[in-house]
Design an enzyme around this catalytic site. Structure first.
Site, PDB file in Angstrom:
ATOM      1  N   LYS A 284       0.851  -1.193   0.000  1.00 35.51           N
ATOM      2  CA  LYS A 284       0.000   0.000   0.000  1.00 35.51           C
ATOM      3  C   LYS A 284       0.887   1.244   0.000  1.00 35.51           C
ATOM      4  O   LYS A 284       1.453   1.621   1.016  1.00 35.51           O
ATOM      5  CB  LYS A 284      -0.926   0.043   1.214  1.00 35.51           C
ATOM      6  CG  LYS A 284      -1.985   1.125   1.022  1.00 35.51           C
ATOM      7  CD  LYS A 284      -2.336   1.900   2.259  1.00 35.51           C
ATOM      8  CE  LYS A 284      -1.718   3.203   2.549  1.00 35.51           C
ATOM      9  NZ  LYS A 284      -1.868   4.345   1.718  1.00 35.51           N
TER      10      LYS A 284
ATOM     11  N   GLY B 198       6.920   5.954   8.308  1.00 40.34           N
ATOM     12  CA  GLY B 198       6.007   7.093   8.414  1.00 40.34           C
ATOM     13  C   GLY B 198       6.127   7.731   9.785  1.00 40.34           C
ATOM     14  O   GLY B 198       7.161   7.624  10.444  1.00 40.34           O
TER      15      GLY B 198
ATOM     16  N   VAL C  13       1.449   7.038  13.995  1.00 36.45           N
ATOM     17  CA  VAL C  13       0.882   5.926  13.223  1.00 36.45           C
ATOM     18  C   VAL C  13       1.635   4.638  13.519  1.00 36.45           C
ATOM     19  O   VAL C  13       1.033   3.569  13.661  1.00 36.45           O
ATOM     20  CB  VAL C  13       0.907   6.231  11.696  1.00 36.45           C
ATOM     21  CG1 VAL C  13       0.335   5.081  10.900  1.00 36.45           C
ATOM     22  CG2 VAL C  13       0.151   7.522  11.405  1.00 36.45           C
ATOM     23  N   GLY C  14       2.948   4.752  13.661  1.00 39.90           N
ATOM     24  CA  GLY C  14       3.758   3.567  13.966  1.00 39.90           C
ATOM     25  C   GLY C  14       3.312   2.893  15.256  1.00 39.90           C
ATOM     26  O   GLY C  14       3.238   1.664  15.340  1.00 39.90           O
TER      27      GLY C  14
ATOM     28  N   GLU D 134       9.989   2.396  10.733  1.00 36.20           N
ATOM     29  CA  GLU D 134      10.949   3.493  10.544  1.00 36.20           C
ATOM     30  C   GLU D 134      10.166   4.776  10.708  1.00 36.20           C
ATOM     31  O   GLU D 134       9.351   5.126   9.851  1.00 36.20           O
ATOM     32  CB  GLU D 134      11.559   3.455   9.137  1.00 36.20           C
ATOM     33  CG  GLU D 134      12.548   2.348   8.918  1.00 36.20           C
ATOM     34  CD  GLU D 134      13.687   2.374   9.908  1.00 36.20           C
ATOM     35  OE1 GLU D 134      13.998   3.442  10.457  1.00 36.20           O
ATOM     36  OE2 GLU D 134      14.251   1.297  10.150  1.00 36.20           O
TER      37      GLU D 134
ATOM     38  N   CYS E 116      12.909  11.920   6.594  1.00 42.43           N
ATOM     39  CA  CYS E 116      13.012  11.630   8.029  1.00 42.43           C
ATOM     40  C   CYS E 116      14.430  11.890   8.505  1.00 42.43           C
ATOM     41  O   CYS E 116      14.674  12.039   9.694  1.00 42.43           O
ATOM     42  CB  CYS E 116      12.524  10.245   8.404  1.00 42.43           C
ATOM     43  SG  CYS E 116      12.835   8.996   7.226  1.00 42.43           S
TER      44      CYS E 116
ATOM     45  N   GLU F 218       9.048  16.789  15.050  1.00 35.52           N
ATOM     46  CA  GLU F 218       9.389  16.657  13.629  1.00 35.52           C
ATOM     47  C   GLU F 218       8.488  17.575  12.810  1.00 35.52           C
ATOM     48  O   GLU F 218       7.265  17.483  12.891  1.00 35.52           O
ATOM     49  CB  GLU F 218       9.205  15.201  13.188  1.00 35.52           C
ATOM     50  CG  GLU F 218       9.608  14.986  11.752  1.00 35.52           C
ATOM     51  CD  GLU F 218       9.599  13.520  11.343  1.00 35.52           C
ATOM     52  OE1 GLU F 218       8.595  12.838  11.607  1.00 35.52           O
ATOM     53  OE2 GLU F 218      10.601  13.081  10.758  1.00 35.52           O
TER      54      GLU F 218
END
Ligand code: UN1
Length: 494
Positions: A175, A228, A232-233, A250, A284, A385
């Site tokens: 995806k 991402g 969300v991770g 990651e 990142c 971030e």
């Protein structure tokens, strides 16, 4: 007419079952429609997972070096189509052509590395504690891998995940980010053209909630690799725990460059500009904090601001462009909200800080390269971030203090120090808490054959790239062969 793209499931191009679609536009020029894409749902995920599961039973039996031959072809096709892919990628997500070419090159490097790894995939043979007995451990494929990727490296990051997954004998449900579905589709087309059998790699376009979480929650998906945001991770990790999936994450970074008084300032300047504003700061690994030692502070700031103001924004397809747009409206808004936070926290804005809207720029998501000084290491702009062209500058007295500042965030991906003092360089290597440390080079520039990833909330301990990623995509089987012809009891027959 813009191209109508489809999902690729079990070797066939198909629409979403619901018939729904979404649009993808050029972030440097909203009038340009890249294409329409299937807005898939759980029924499409289910079909892709079933295809991958079925294909796994054959694919796992194909000798690894044969899988490697296909991977070599994938690399060759990527070489032949490099310019076409880079151009599409620039139109799709905005970064300049030189960088999108680099992104494709990272995919090529990953392909050739993966092809060669199929003739290694080493296990271990070790002595047994008993006579006439043979011990070894071998790598075996795991099953169906869910691959969920971001838009900032639309070719490199999917290849980091898909190539090692399939050369190890796994199958994939992919995806891609909804901001870069066209580049992802090209990659899947190339895999099919190179001879990857049907069902081995499937692509399902759509949103993270429906398609992404559909993959993560699916009981028949064995492992998930995600790049991402940290929030969300964490959600993925929690959801995947219910089915005990193996998960590689990651996530975010808040990468810093330290410039010592003895550094080569011209070299450092080039590195900081490239690290902070390359890819419009949307990496990142981007340089997001700059730590300047007292004596060179004023001089370096002058050089930095002058250079930053001279950067040419524009459409990444034009050769003179140095900085492209933010990827979409939400991203530009989010960057601007951080600038407002910085101002309210009392940091001093020295350049940028607003939308760039002159002439042609008015049709894209452009944001002026931005620098804050007088930044306190605890301010939000020095902690969170931003994922955009914003650099926070912090002054320090000595190396120890600088390393403390570098380590004072929840992240630990990339880091860098500019110095001519070898002792300081080695202290930084030892004490900076990060997955990557560069000496006299910017925070960006990872090479495909080296481990890539971070510590703390940047990830969950896995590494992509190089030899290390092969540990994620294989399971160990331990094998004992007893050729003594009698029952030997380990630990008992001493
Ligand atoms: C990322 O920012 O998500 O080192 C990956 C680099 C690139 C990879 C970055 N080769 O910046």
């Amino acid at each position: 007419m813009a191209k109508k793209y489809q999902n690729f499931i079990n070797g066939k191009w198909v629409d979403a079952k619901s018939g729904k679609t979404f649009e993808n536009r050029n972030p440097a020029n909203w009038d340009e429609l890249i294409g329409t894409f299937p807005k898939s749902g759980i029924e499409d995920v289910n079909e892709a997972v079933a295809a991958a599961r079925k294909a796994f039973e054959k694919w796992r039996l194909v000798p690894a070096p044969k899988r490697g031959e296909i991977m070599k072809k994938v690399g060759d096709i990527l070489v032949a189509r490099k310019e076409e892919i880079a151009t599409l990628m620039t139109r799709e997500m905005g970064k300049v052509l030189m960088e999108t070419r680099g992104d494709v090159q990272e995919g090529i490097d990953t392909a050739y590395y993966a092809a060669s790894e199929t003739r290694r995939l080493f296990g271990h043979t070790v002595p047994s504690e008993l006579p006439n007995k043979f011990n070894m451990s071998i790598r075996i494929p795991i099953g169906v891998a869910g691959v969920i990727t971001p838009w900032n490296f639309p070719m490199a990051i999917p290849t980091w995940k898909i190539f090692p997954a399939i050369v190890c004998g796994n199958t994939v449900v992919f995806k891609p980010a909804s901001d870069t579905p066209a580049t992802a589709t090209l990659l899947v087309e190339i895999l099919a053209e190179a001879g990857v059998p049907e069902g081995v790699v499937n692509i399902v376009h759509g949103g993270g909630g429906e398609v992404g979480m559909g993959i993560v929650n699916h009981p028949d998906v064995d492992l998930v690799s995600f790049t991402g945001g940290t929030d969300v991770g964490i959600k993925i990790s929690e959801a995947a725990a219910k089915t005990l999936k193996r998960v590689s994450l990651e996530l975010g970074g808040k990468n810093a460059v330290i410039i010592m008084d003895d550094a080569d300032l011209d070299l450092a300047l080039e590195g900081v500009i490239w690290g902070a504003f390359g890819t419009t700061g949307q990496r990142c690994t981007a340089t997001s904090r700059l730590l300047l030692q007292e004596k060179i502070y004023d001089k370096f700031m002058d050089m930095l601001v002058k250079k930053t103001k001279s950067l040419k924004l524009g459409n990444g397809l034009y050769p003179e462009t140095q900085v492209g747009p933010c990827v979409n409206e939400g991203q530009r808004k989010s960057v601007h909200s951080y600038v407002e936070i910085g101002l309210s926290e009392g940091a001093k804005l020295v350049c940028g800080g607003k939308f760039a809207t002159d002439g042609e720029l008015s049709k894209g998501w452009f944001y002026e390269p931005t620098i804050f000084e007088n930044v306190n290491p605890n301010m939000k702009i020095a902690q969170e971030e931003i994922f955009g062209p914003v650099l926070s500058v912090i002054r320090f007295k000595n190396l120890e203090e600088a390393i403390d500042i570098v380590n004072g965030t929840i992240y630990g991906l990339s880091s860098s120090i500019y110095t001519r003092n070898v002792n300081d360089a080695f202290l930084a290597i030892r004490d900076i808490k990060a997955g990557i440390t560069y000496i006299n080079a910017p925070t960006i520039g990872a090479e495909a054959h080296m481990p890539f990833g971070g510590v703390k909330k940047t990830g969950n301990g896995h590494r992509e790239g190089g030899w290390t990623v092969y540990d994620f995509y294989t399971e160990w089987k331990t094998v004992y062969v007893d050729y003594s012809g009698r029952l030997q009891k380990a630990q008992i027959d001493t």
